[in-house]
Structures are given as structure tokens and as C-alpha cells.
Design an enzyme around this catalytic site. Structure first.
Site, mmCIF file in Angstrom:
data_model
loop_
_atom_site.group_PDB
_atom_site.id
_atom_site.type_symbol
_atom_site.label_atom_id
_atom_site.label_comp_id
_atom_site.label_asym_id
_atom_site.label_seq_id
_atom_site.Cartn_x
_atom_site.Cartn_y
_atom_site.Cartn_z
ATOM 1 N N ALA A 176 7.484 79.313 -4.014
ATOM 2 C CA ALA A 176 8.756 78.661 -4.322
ATOM 3 C C ALA A 176 9.225 78.879 -5.761
ATOM 4 C CB ALA A 176 8.649 77.165 -4.019
ATOM 5 N N CYS A 228 5.188 72.616 2.909
ATOM 6 C CA CYS A 228 5.415 71.264 3.435
ATOM 7 C C CYS A 228 5.550 71.258 4.956
ATOM 8 C CB CYS A 228 6.670 70.657 2.816
ATOM 9 S SG CYS A 228 6.630 70.538 1.012
ATOM 10 N N TRP A 275 24.920 44.133 5.296
ATOM 11 C CA TRP A 275 24.242 44.324 4.021
ATOM 12 C C TRP A 275 23.076 45.291 4.255
ATOM 13 C CZ3 TRP A 275 25.309 42.894 -0.908
ATOM 14 C CH2 TRP A 275 26.344 41.957 -1.083
#
Length: 464
Positions: free
Chosen positions: A20, A54, A447
Site C-alpha cells: 500500500a 485487511c 435522536w
């Protein structure tokens, strides 16, 4: 540009590591500078480049059916962009004084020196593998590279028994336990800590423990492996702790990783308290003008605690590579730091955290308040609404958000991104209560659970 001749001087960038960070740096540098201006040579000791480590647990578990689906860009694709990527080649020495690296062909053993004008170190991390009897036995696997994943799958295909022991209950341990369960194995997780997922506070880890037990996974906490026993053929057959023995046809190590910085250390480059390379905001190795480092081999600034820490994540590695490649290519970029955001899952249970745990806050001398709330991932009356637990940590008196942990079902994990943004912006829990978050019954109560926690934390902070 040579000042006397007016001709372009071709520089050479050498990259150590083909995954990466390394290949992101090489690719970004190539976008900014042509092959006439910048020669790029990259060394990778393995057989694969630019892949998603991953994703390995999900490949092992069968969610991803093809290994190559995890490969973002092949060596051939990199070479087509004028990046000289040399696979199966391991760098064994960095000579900083002479600006060169020594690389060895893994198959033939042939070695040679390659000079550099600019150097990128992206050597990644190595799995923790305790020096215990039997650790090198057949059937014992670490899971760090695609080669590791393939070796584990080969073992699972050949092995007749269906008993698996996972050593360690961090992200990799939990994910591999799920993968083995999906493969039809009887899974035991041996964990040195009091609860799984040490990246969470113990009260939140207890929720993960309960969910794993409900799935049929045997959880063994507060236990340390002392040795692995083998059969007459040298294959693992039992995992031994101080108090018990656990039969095993395959063992997966999920104990964690450490920065792979042996090359850097031998070259005299600066390392931090966690063994990772130290860099500046441009990802340049401190004290060295033409050496950069990124990915799992570096330490990064924690924006909440203000201290350096080591976090091995592909998201960071790719960002490091982009920053390095921009700077090598003549542009300018920085990597300011992280807040420690991570998500995972075990079957349908989602697990998320960002910022500091209680013990992290104590270690850096912060005084804080904590609140824990239970809510639902959708409106309570909406079909299949599921419980979600949110824990929030706020600094006493100031109310600055310090950390959030979330455990719940569908829709739980990515809610942590709201908290990650709030941490980065150094928001208080009071300020968070006014956030204009999306609402519709299928997605959230009126909420949102994160805002419920923020309201409760704000009240508690005001009370102090």
C-alpha cells in the site's frame, strides 16, 4: 535540470516494499514526474503487490471467493506505468552514507547494490510470533500477507479435523475466528486479556465476548499460551496454557503486529518508543532530507493525546504513500496525524472505536467523564430495530470529546465516523449535540445514538 548543460537530470527513486504505502508513493510520484525525469525502482520480497491485507479474513471465510479480487494493481500494471517493480527481491541493507541499497533475489540468492537519489521505506509490519515450543509446527499460521492467507487455506483444505484455536482476540483474532466458524470449524479463542478487543474498554469488550459465545465460539480469557504440542508428523495437535490444553487441527495467530524496522534500525535511522520510524509531517524520516517512510513501519501523531503511536491500517498506509509521492514528485503534502479510528465485525456484530480509551486518557494525564447509552440502529418501531451501545469519553471541565466506542448490529460501526470528525475538529460534546445528522426511521431514531451519548456527556460535564 543541470545548470550548465540545461538538460534534465534523471533522478532515481528506490522504494522498499511493494504494497500500500510503497506503491502508492511510487504511483503518485510517477503521476507528477515522467520516466525521463524520475526512474522508479521498487523491491518487493513477496509474490503480490498492492493488495488488501485487511481482506484476507474475508477471503479465508469465503465472503471473497477469489484471491486476486484483493489485488488492486498487479506487478505488470505497475511496470506498464514505467515503475520497475522487482518481485521476489528482498532488500537486506541500506547504506545511507553511499545512498544505496543491497537487494537479494529470494530464489537465486544473487545480490547487488542499487543507488538512489531518493528513498522510500515501506517495509510494513511483522506478526508477533512468540518464541515458544511448537510455534513453527505445521498447521500454525500467521495471517499478514496473501501468501500467509493462501498457506492457511491450503491447510484448511488438507486437514481432516475440524478443531481450530485462535491465539489472540484483537482485530485479526476476532475476524479469523469468524472466518473459521464459517468454514465449519469448532473454534476456541485463547486470549491473554480479560476481554476480547483490547482496543476497547473492558465493559465494551464484554459485549463482544457475549456475542462470540452466543455464536458458539469458546472464549478463554486471562490465559497465556505456554507451548504447542505436535504429533509424530510434526503437526500441531494441542495448544497448552498454564491451566488447560485445547485440541487443535489448525492454529491461527492473532496476537498483533510490530513495525518491521530491522533494516532501518541497522542503518541508524530514528525509531520511536513503539519501534516505528519517526517522520515529519511530510513523511520524511527525521534528520534525512531524501529518505521517506510510510505505512505500518512508522509511528504517527495521535491528534487526541498528542503522543506518537503505532497503528497498522491500510487507510493510513495509502494516505502516507500519497503524501510521500507528492513530495518526491515536486508537489507538497502533509500527513497531520490520526485519531485512532477502526471498525471490525464478528458475524453480524459491528465493533467500532475512535480516540482514547479510559486507560489511554489516564496515561497521558487527562481527567475525564464517561457515559454509556443504549439505543437502536433505527426507530424503535421500525422492523428489526437492534440494540446499539455507545460509550463516550469527554474531558472534565472543557467537555472536549476524547473517545467513542460503539458495539451493535447493522449500521452501528460507521456511526463512529461522526465521532472521528468531531475529534479531528476538537469539538466538545456540547457542540456535538447540535450536529445536523441525517434522520429517517429506517436509519436512526429521532435522536441518533451518538447524539444521545453526547447529550448525556454534556450534562455530566456541566455537573462537574
Amino acid at each position: 535540470m543541470d545548470k550548465q548543460t540545461g538538460k534534465t537530470v534523471r533522478e532515481r527513486l528506490v522504494v522498499i516494499g511493494g504494497d500500500a504505502a510503497g506503491m502508492s508513493a511510487a504511483s503518485q510520484a510517477r503521476r507528477l514526474r515522467s520516466a525521463d525525469e524520475l526512474e522508479i525502482v521498487a523491491f518487493e520480497r513477496g509474490r503480490f503487490s498492492s493488495y488488501s491485507a485487511c481482506g484476507i479474513p474475508y477471503w479465508v471465510g469465503g465472503d471473497v471467493t477469489e484471491r486476486d479480487a484483493l489485488v488492486a494493481r498487479t506487478p505488470e500494471e505497475h511496470r506498464a506505468r514505467d515503475i520497475d517493480l522487482r518481485m521476489g527481491t528482498e532488500v537486506t541493507e541500506i547504506d545511507v552514507a553511499r545512498r544505496r541499497v543491497r537487494a537479494r533475489d529470494v530464489a537465486s540468492g544473487d545480490a547487488s547494490w542499487t543507488s538512489y537519489d531518493k528513498l522510500v521505506i515501506a517495509t510494513g509490519a511483522r506478526p508477533v510470533r512468540p518464541e515458544l515450543p511448537g510455534m513453527d509446527a505445521a498447521g500454525v499460521h500467521g495471517v499478514q500477507t496473501l501468501e500467509d492467507g493462501q498457506a492457511l487455506l491450503d491447510t484448511l483444505t488438507r486437514t481432516r479435523g475440524r478443531r481450530a484455536v485462535v491465539v489472540g482476540a484483537g482485530y485479526i483474532g476476532v475476524e479469523m475466528a469468524e472466518a473459521l466458524l464459517k468454514r465449519g470449524y469448532e473454534v476456541t479463542v485463547v486470549n491473554r486479556g480479560s476481554e476480547p478487543m483490547a482496543t476497547l474498554d473492558p465493559d465494551m469488550g464484554r459485549l463482544v465476548h457475549r456475542a462470540m459465545t452466543d455464536l458458539g465460539i469458546t472464549m478463554v480469557d486471562d490465559a497465556e499460551v505456554t507451548e504447542l504440542l505436535t504429533d509424530g508428523d510434526g503437526r500441531v495437535r494441542e495448544v497448552v496454557t498454564a491451566d488447560a490444553r485445547y485440541p487443535a487441527d489448525v492454529v491461527v495467530l492473532g496476537i498483533g503486529v510490530r513495525p518491521e524496522t530491522s533494516l532501518a534500525a541497522a542503518a541508524g535511522l530514528p525509531l520511536g518508543a513503539h519501534g516505528g520510524l519517526l517522520t515529519d509531517l511530510a513523511m520524511r524520516v527525521r534528520g534525512y532530507e531524501d529518505i521517506w517512510a510510510g505505512g505500518d513501519c512508522v509511528e504517527v501523531l495521535d491528534l487526541v493525546s498528542g503522543q506518537e503511536r503505532h497503528i497498522a491500517l491500510g487507510t493510513h498506509a495509502n494516505k502516507h504513500g500519497q503524501v510521500i509521492g507528492s513530495n518526491v514528485g515536486g508537489d507538497y503534502a502533509t500527513f497531520p496525524g490520526v485519531v485512532g479510528t477502526a471498525v471490525s465485525k464478528v458475524c453480524d456484530l459491528e465493533i467500532a472505536r475512535t480516540g482514547l480509551r479510559e486507560k489511554d486518557a489516564r496515561r497521558v494525564g487527562l481527567r475525564f467523564e464517561t457515559v454509556t447509552v443504549e439505543s437502536t440502529n433505527s426507530a424503535g418501531y421500525y422492523p428489526n430495530a437492534a440494540v446499539m451501545t455507545v460509550k463516550m469519553i469527554a474531558e472534565r471541565r472543557t467537555g472536549r470529546l476524547l473517545g467513542v466506542q460503539i458495539v451493535g448490529r447493522e449500521g452501528a460501526a460507521k456511526r463512529v465516523d461522526v465521532a472521528a470528525v468531531a475529534l479531528t475538529a476538537r469539538m466538545t460534546v456540547e457542540q456535538m449535540t447540535a450536529l445536523d445528522l441525517g434522520y429517517a426511521p429506517p436509519f436512526s431514531p429521532v435522536w441518533d445514538p451518538v447524539l444521545v451519548a453526547a447529550r448525556k456527556a454534556a450534562v455530566k460535564v456541566r455537573g462537574t
